[in-house]
Design an enzyme around this catalytic site. Structure first.
Site, short mmCIF file in Angstrom:
data_model
loop_
_atom_site.label_atom_id
_atom_site.label_comp_id
_atom_site.label_asym_id
_atom_site.label_seq_id
_atom_site.Cartn_x
_atom_site.Cartn_y
_atom_site.Cartn_z
N GLY A 1 -59.88 -3.09 -12.00
CA GLY A 1 -58.52 -2.62 -11.69
C GLY A 1 -57.56 -2.89 -12.82
O GLY A 1 -56.43 -3.32 -12.60
N TYR B 1 -55.28 -4.98 5.30
CA TYR B 1 -55.08 -5.62 3.99
C TYR B 1 -55.14 -7.14 4.13
O TYR B 1 -55.83 -7.82 3.36
CB TYR B 1 -53.72 -5.19 3.42
CG TYR B 1 -53.42 -5.74 2.05
CD1 TYR B 1 -53.99 -5.17 0.91
CD2 TYR B 1 -52.56 -6.82 1.89
CE1 TYR B 1 -53.71 -5.68 -0.35
CE2 TYR B 1 -52.28 -7.34 0.63
CZ TYR B 1 -52.85 -6.76 -0.49
OH TYR B 1 -52.58 -7.27 -1.75
P1 NAD Z 1 -51.95 -1.49 -8.63
O1 NAD Z 1 -52.01 -0.48 -7.55
O2 NAD Z 1 -50.83 -1.41 -9.62
O3 NAD Z 1 -53.32 -1.50 -9.47
C1 NAD Z 1 -54.56 -1.54 -8.78
C2 NAD Z 1 -55.69 -1.35 -9.78
O4 NAD Z 1 -56.91 -1.37 -9.04
C3 NAD Z 1 -55.63 0.00 -10.50
O5 NAD Z 1 -56.11 -0.17 -11.81
C4 NAD Z 1 -56.61 0.85 -9.69
O6 NAD Z 1 -57.18 1.91 -10.44
C5 NAD Z 1 -57.66 -0.20 -9.37
N1 NAD Z 1 -58.52 0.18 -8.24
C6 NAD Z 1 -58.16 0.51 -6.98
N2 NAD Z 1 -59.25 0.82 -6.26
C7 NAD Z 1 -60.32 0.64 -7.08
C8 NAD Z 1 -61.72 0.81 -6.92
N3 NAD Z 1 -62.26 1.21 -5.76
N4 NAD Z 1 -62.51 0.59 -7.99
C9 NAD Z 1 -62.00 0.20 -9.17
N5 NAD Z 1 -60.68 0.02 -9.39
C10 NAD Z 1 -59.87 0.26 -8.35
O7 NAD Z 1 -51.97 -2.89 -7.89
P2 NAD Z 1 -51.53 -4.37 -8.34
O8 NAD Z 1 -50.26 -4.67 -7.67
O9 NAD Z 1 -51.65 -4.54 -9.81
O10 NAD Z 1 -52.66 -5.20 -7.58
C11 NAD Z 1 -53.71 -5.87 -8.23
C12 NAD Z 1 -54.29 -6.89 -7.26
O11 NAD Z 1 -53.28 -7.81 -6.89
C13 NAD Z 1 -54.80 -6.26 -5.95
O12 NAD Z 1 -55.98 -6.90 -5.54
C14 NAD Z 1 -53.67 -6.56 -4.98
O13 NAD Z 1 -54.12 -6.62 -3.65
C15 NAD Z 1 -53.20 -7.91 -5.48
N6 NAD Z 1 -51.84 -8.26 -5.09
C16 NAD Z 1 -50.77 -7.46 -5.40
C17 NAD Z 1 -49.50 -7.82 -5.00
C18 NAD Z 1 -48.29 -6.98 -5.30
O14 NAD Z 1 -47.22 -7.21 -4.69
N7 NAD Z 1 -48.35 -6.03 -6.21
C19 NAD Z 1 -49.31 -9.00 -4.28
C20 NAD Z 1 -50.41 -9.79 -3.98
C21 NAD Z 1 -51.67 -9.41 -4.40
#
Ligand code: NAD
Length: 245
Positions: free
Chosen positions: A11, A155
């Site tokens: 990701g 989630y």
């Molecule tokens: P984002 O949506 O900006 O990026 C997500 C990334 O994951 C992207 O690169 C996407 O292409 C990739 N991805 C999604 N499904 C995929 C799959 N099946 N195979 C391969 N790649 C895949 O999200 P983010 O905010 O950067 O989140 C990153 C991590 O942090 C996630 O696990 C999310 O749950 C966690 N998180 C985010 C937040 C927030 O507020 N943004 C808070 C807590 C945890």
């Protein structure tokens, strides 16, 4: 000379994963970065990382067991059997719906992307780490996995699963000198939260004692801090949430 030979960040086309990859590039000789679809964004991320280290961008849907097997076959070939020093399971998706509106396919997509992917990648990465008696795994969880979020049951359940998975695997792999931890961020300023209106974002920020969302640099700094912590740090779910919980 970089401290680690190889790492994989899933990701990594944007958001927290891209920030972690950029920061890890300072310490890793060859960095594999993966996302499911956005080849242009992944290439842009790779161009930035390339100024710091060798990077190999690959498309892989990590929710698909067979695709993960192919990915690790490729990593095996590219590293001449060395495998990974560091695995960062960051890929994730959100799903904001009442439970009554959550369909079977929503549930499966979230669980497969956020939790099964961690299982597939850890299972594939651990063999080489065990052989070398060395390795680091970081799973990106969420504070909602600990406290639960309304309208995010799937989630929250997936991230609670990641936390339990992390603690269990840490016990299994500690005798092989492999550390397994999770970073559990609070609300972070990425495209994952783009479904919120500006008013909703402001209201959410007001609920956070720090008064704002985290930025991706902060999340990446914490991730790399955990990955480079003393070996005795394992099995921990490290929450960074601006004091929210
Ligand atoms: P984002 O949506 O900006 O990026 C997500 C990334 O994951 C992207 O690169 C996407 O292409 C990739 N991805 C999604 N499904 C995929 C799959 N099946 N195979 C391969 N790649 C895949 O999200 P983010 O905010 O950067 O989140 C990153 C991590 O942090 C996630 O696990 C999310 O749950 C966690 N998180 C985010 C937040 C927030 O507020 N943004 C808070 C807590 C945890």
């Amino acid at each position: 000379m970089k401290e680690y030979k190889t790492a994989l960040v899933t990701g990594a086309s944007r958001g927290i994963g891209k920030a972690i990859a950029l920061k890890l590039a300072e310490q890793v000789g060859t960095l594999f970065i993966v996302c499911s679809r956005s080849i242009d964004s992944l290439k842009d991320a790779a161009d930035e990382i390339r100024t710091k280290t060798k990077v190999i961008p690959l498309i892989c849907d990590v929710s698909d067991s067979a695709a993960v097997t192919q990915l690790f076959d490729m990593i095996d070939r590219e590293t001449n059997g060395y495998g990974l020093d560091i695995l960062v399971n960051n890929a994730g998706i959100s799903c904001t719906k009442l439970l009554s509106d959550t369909r079977d396919k929503d549930w499966r997509r979230v669980i497969d992307t956020n939790l099964s992917s961690v299982f597939y990648c850890c299972r594939a990465a651990q063999g080489a780490m065990i052989r070398r008696q060395s390795g680091r795994i970081l799973n990106v969880s969420s504070m909602w996995g600990q406290v639960g979020a309304s309208m995010e049951v799937a989630y929250s359940a997936s991230k609670g699963g990641v936390d339990a998975f992390t603690k269990s695997l840490a016990k299994e792999l500690a005798p092989s000198n492999i550390q397994v931890n999770a970073l559990s961020p609070g609300v972070t300023d990425t495209e994952m939260n783009d479904h919120l209106t500006d008013e909703e974002k402001a209201a959410l920020a007001e609920e956070i004692p720090s008064g704002r969302f985290a930025d991706t640099e902060e999340a990446a700094g914490m991730a790399v801090g955990i990955l480079t912590a003393p070996d005795y740090l394992t099995g921990q779910i490290i929450r960074m949430d601006g004091g929210m919980i």
